[in-house]
Design an enzyme around this catalytic site. Structure first.
Site, PDB file in Angstrom:
ATOM      1  N   TYR A 105       0.846  -1.072  -0.386  1.00 46.01           N
ATOM      2  CA  TYR A 105       0.692  -0.444   0.183  1.00 46.01           C
ATOM      3  C   TYR A 105       1.012   1.676  -0.268  1.00 46.01           C
ATOM      4  O   TYR A 105       0.863   1.818   0.903  1.00 46.01           O
ATOM      5  CB  TYR A 105      -0.556  -0.285   0.940  1.00 46.01           C
ATOM      6  CG  TYR A 105      -1.265  -1.360   1.160  1.00 46.01           C
ATOM      7  CD1 TYR A 105      -3.208  -1.651   0.230  1.00 46.01           C
ATOM      8  CD2 TYR A 105      -1.170  -2.387   1.579  1.00 46.01           C
ATOM      9  CE1 TYR A 105      -3.498  -2.141   0.488  1.00 46.01           C
ATOM     10  CE2 TYR A 105      -2.059  -3.470   1.624  1.00 46.01           C
ATOM     11  CZ  TYR A 105      -3.598  -3.261   0.805  1.00 46.01           C
ATOM     12  OH  TYR A 105      -4.113  -4.582   0.241  1.00 46.01           O
ATOM     13  N   ASP A 258      19.451  -7.714   1.461  1.00 49.60           N
ATOM     14  CA  ASP A 258      20.168  -6.621   1.593  1.00 49.60           C
ATOM     15  C   ASP A 258      20.918  -6.880   3.186  1.00 49.60           C
ATOM     16  O   ASP A 258      21.814  -6.244   3.027  1.00 49.60           O
ATOM     17  CB  ASP A 258      18.905  -5.819   2.652  1.00 49.60           C
ATOM     18  CG  ASP A 258      17.252  -5.449   1.663  1.00 49.60           C
ATOM     19  OD1 ASP A 258      18.536  -5.115   0.434  1.00 49.60           O
ATOM     20  OD2 ASP A 258      16.577  -5.323   1.427  1.00 49.60           O
TER      21      ASP A 258
HETATM   22  O1  LIG Z   1       9.438  -4.192  -1.557  1.00 45.90           O
HETATM   23  C1  LIG Z   1      10.356  -3.352  -0.444  1.00 45.90           C
HETATM   24  O2  LIG Z   1      10.069  -1.909  -1.173  1.00 45.90           O
HETATM   25  C2  LIG Z   1      11.688  -3.761   0.745  1.00 45.90           C
HETATM   26  C3  LIG Z   1      11.025  -4.794   0.769  1.00 45.90           C
HETATM   27  O3  LIG Z   1      10.867  -5.968  -0.330  1.00 45.90           O
HETATM   28  C4  LIG Z   1      12.187  -5.547   1.965  1.00 45.90           C
HETATM   29  O4  LIG Z   1      12.356  -4.860   3.077  1.00 45.90           O
HETATM   30  C5  LIG Z   1      13.482  -5.701   0.909  1.00 45.90           C
HETATM   31  O5  LIG Z   1      13.409  -5.026   0.298  1.00 45.90           O
HETATM   32  C6  LIG Z   1      13.828  -6.912   1.338  1.00 45.90           C
HETATM   33  O6  LIG Z   1      15.133  -7.173   0.158  1.00 45.90           O
HETATM   34  P1  LIG Z   1      15.143  -8.899  -0.544  1.00 45.90           P
HETATM   35  O7  LIG Z   1      16.699  -8.479   1.014  1.00 45.90           O
HETATM   36  O8  LIG Z   1      16.083  -8.645  -1.646  1.00 45.90           O
HETATM   37  O9  LIG Z   1      14.847  -9.732   0.247  1.00 45.90           O
END
Ligand SMILES: O=C(O)C[C@@H](O)[C@H](O)C(=O)COP(=O)(O)O
Ligand SMILES: Nc1ncnc2c1ncn2[C@@H]1O[C@H](COP(=O)(O)OP(=O)(O)O)[C@@H](O)[C@H]1O
Length: 316
Positions: A105, A258
């Site tokens: 959202y 991340d």
């Molecule tokens: O979609 C987002 O803006 C962020 C979230 O999906 C989440 O915090 C994220 O970025 C996780 O990314 P990942 O480390 O590639 O799983």
């Protein structure tokens, strides 16, 4: 001024209290999540200074997010509180298998109103690394301009640009993403793609081939994330296949990429050899999968030491 500067949207995350279809979940835990602030928090926990640039709604979730990120030691002095647009939120649906679906959202959110005028050039110029993701250009036209401007500033002042394509197909199509993200990759020194992103951008699931495409676009280092297989790091002179780190049962994989980035960029800040940097990245990524939440599983230096030296933390 922080060593690592990041820029992007962070939302209030509603994590279900139990697994199952979201429609039937009534209880949630309120957490935070945003790819770039996740990396800033990860790097801060590993002992380096980090800053996060964004817009938040001037609302309770905006204040909660700002306080949380600042509480992790990340500099939020360049965050703007937007009196018109609200803070974005998202909900996670977790299946018993551990697979996660997200419901956003975030249309019209404060972060999607970011514009190039929000950027403090000196702040970026004085960093050592600027880390950006492919989520930001998908949020709005002004966000796309902002992230490109930030990369231009960094590039012109010799700041290393780190880029995670982070394709979110709920925000744009693979085709739209591929075009814009290839343009972004031209500014990047370090690229940290996942294998699925490599496939969307270059139609290949071969990590070496994906890395070579990014090297051709101008990167000097590419680490392709391979989930439970670990990662392959490639430069013009080296190719290292680094195994995943088994930190325990996998509970929540969101945020693992991340965590990987925060370990890798800490390695870069410390001048580690490539093999050591990608090893630290895999340790952080593996650790993150064992804990619920996007940032809760980002390990501290102390936890990394305990894991890698096989020492037990004395708890009581
Ligand atoms: O979609 C987002 O803006 C962020 C979230 O999906 C989440 O915090 C994220 O970025 C996780 O990314 P990942 O480390 O590639 O799983
Ligand atoms: N099941 C797993 N076991 C151990 N480590 C994992 C696992 N899944 C992910 N990781 C770690 O997290 C990193 C990022 O995960 P991955 O799913 O490949 O990235 P992304 O979330 O960006 O798509 C991997 O390179 C690895 O280090």
């Amino acid at each position: 001024m922080p060593e690592l500067i990041t820029l992007g949207e962070t939302m209030a995350v509603f994590n279900p209290a139990s697994s199952g279809p979201l429609q039937y979940i009534a209880d949630f835990k309120r957490l935070i999540g945003g790819a770039e602030s996740n990396v800033a928090i990860g790097v801060s926990r590993l002992g380096h200074s980090a800053g996060w640039i964004s817009r938040l709604g001037d609302d309770p979730f905006g204040r909660f997010i700002n306080n949380f990120i600042r509480g992790e030691g990340v500099d939020t002095s360049r965050v703007i509180f937007d009196e018109v647009h609200p803070t974005g939120v998202y909900f996670k649906e977790i299946r018993a298998s551990g697979d996660v679906t997200v419901y956003y959202y975030r249309k019209g959110s404060a972060a999607s109103a970011m514009s190039p005028a929000d950027l403090d050039e000196d702040y970026i110029k004085n960093g050592r690394i600027l880390h950006v993701s492919g989520i930001t250009p998908a949020l709005s036209d002004s966000c796309r301009k902002t992230v490109f401007k930030a990369m231009e500033i960094a590039k012109a002042s010799g700041v290393t640009v780190s880029f995670d394509p982070n394709i979110r197909l709920k925000l744009w199509s693979g085709q739209q993403a591929a075009g814009v993200l290839k343009e972004m990759a031209r500014y990047a020194d370090i690229v940290l793609p996942g294998i699925d992103e490599g496939e969307i951008m270059f139609d290949s699931r071969d990590p070496k081939a994906i890395a070579e495409e990014f090297l051709k676009l101008g990167a000097s280092t590419v680490a392709v994330k391979l989930g439970k297989e670990g990662a392959m790091a490639v430069t013009r002179d080296e190719e290292i296949m680094s195994p995943a780190f088994d930190a325990g049962p996998v509970i929540d994989t969101v945020g693992a990429g991340d965590a990987f980035a925060s370990g890798f960029l800490t390695g870069v800040l410390e001048g580690m050899p490539l093999e050591q940097a990608v090893g630290l990245a895999n340790t952080c990524g593996g650790f993150a999968t064992t804990i619920v939440g996007d940032v809760e599983g980002l390990p501290s230096r102390r936890e990394i030491g305990a894991l890698t030296d096989n020492k037990r933390l004395i708890e009581r």
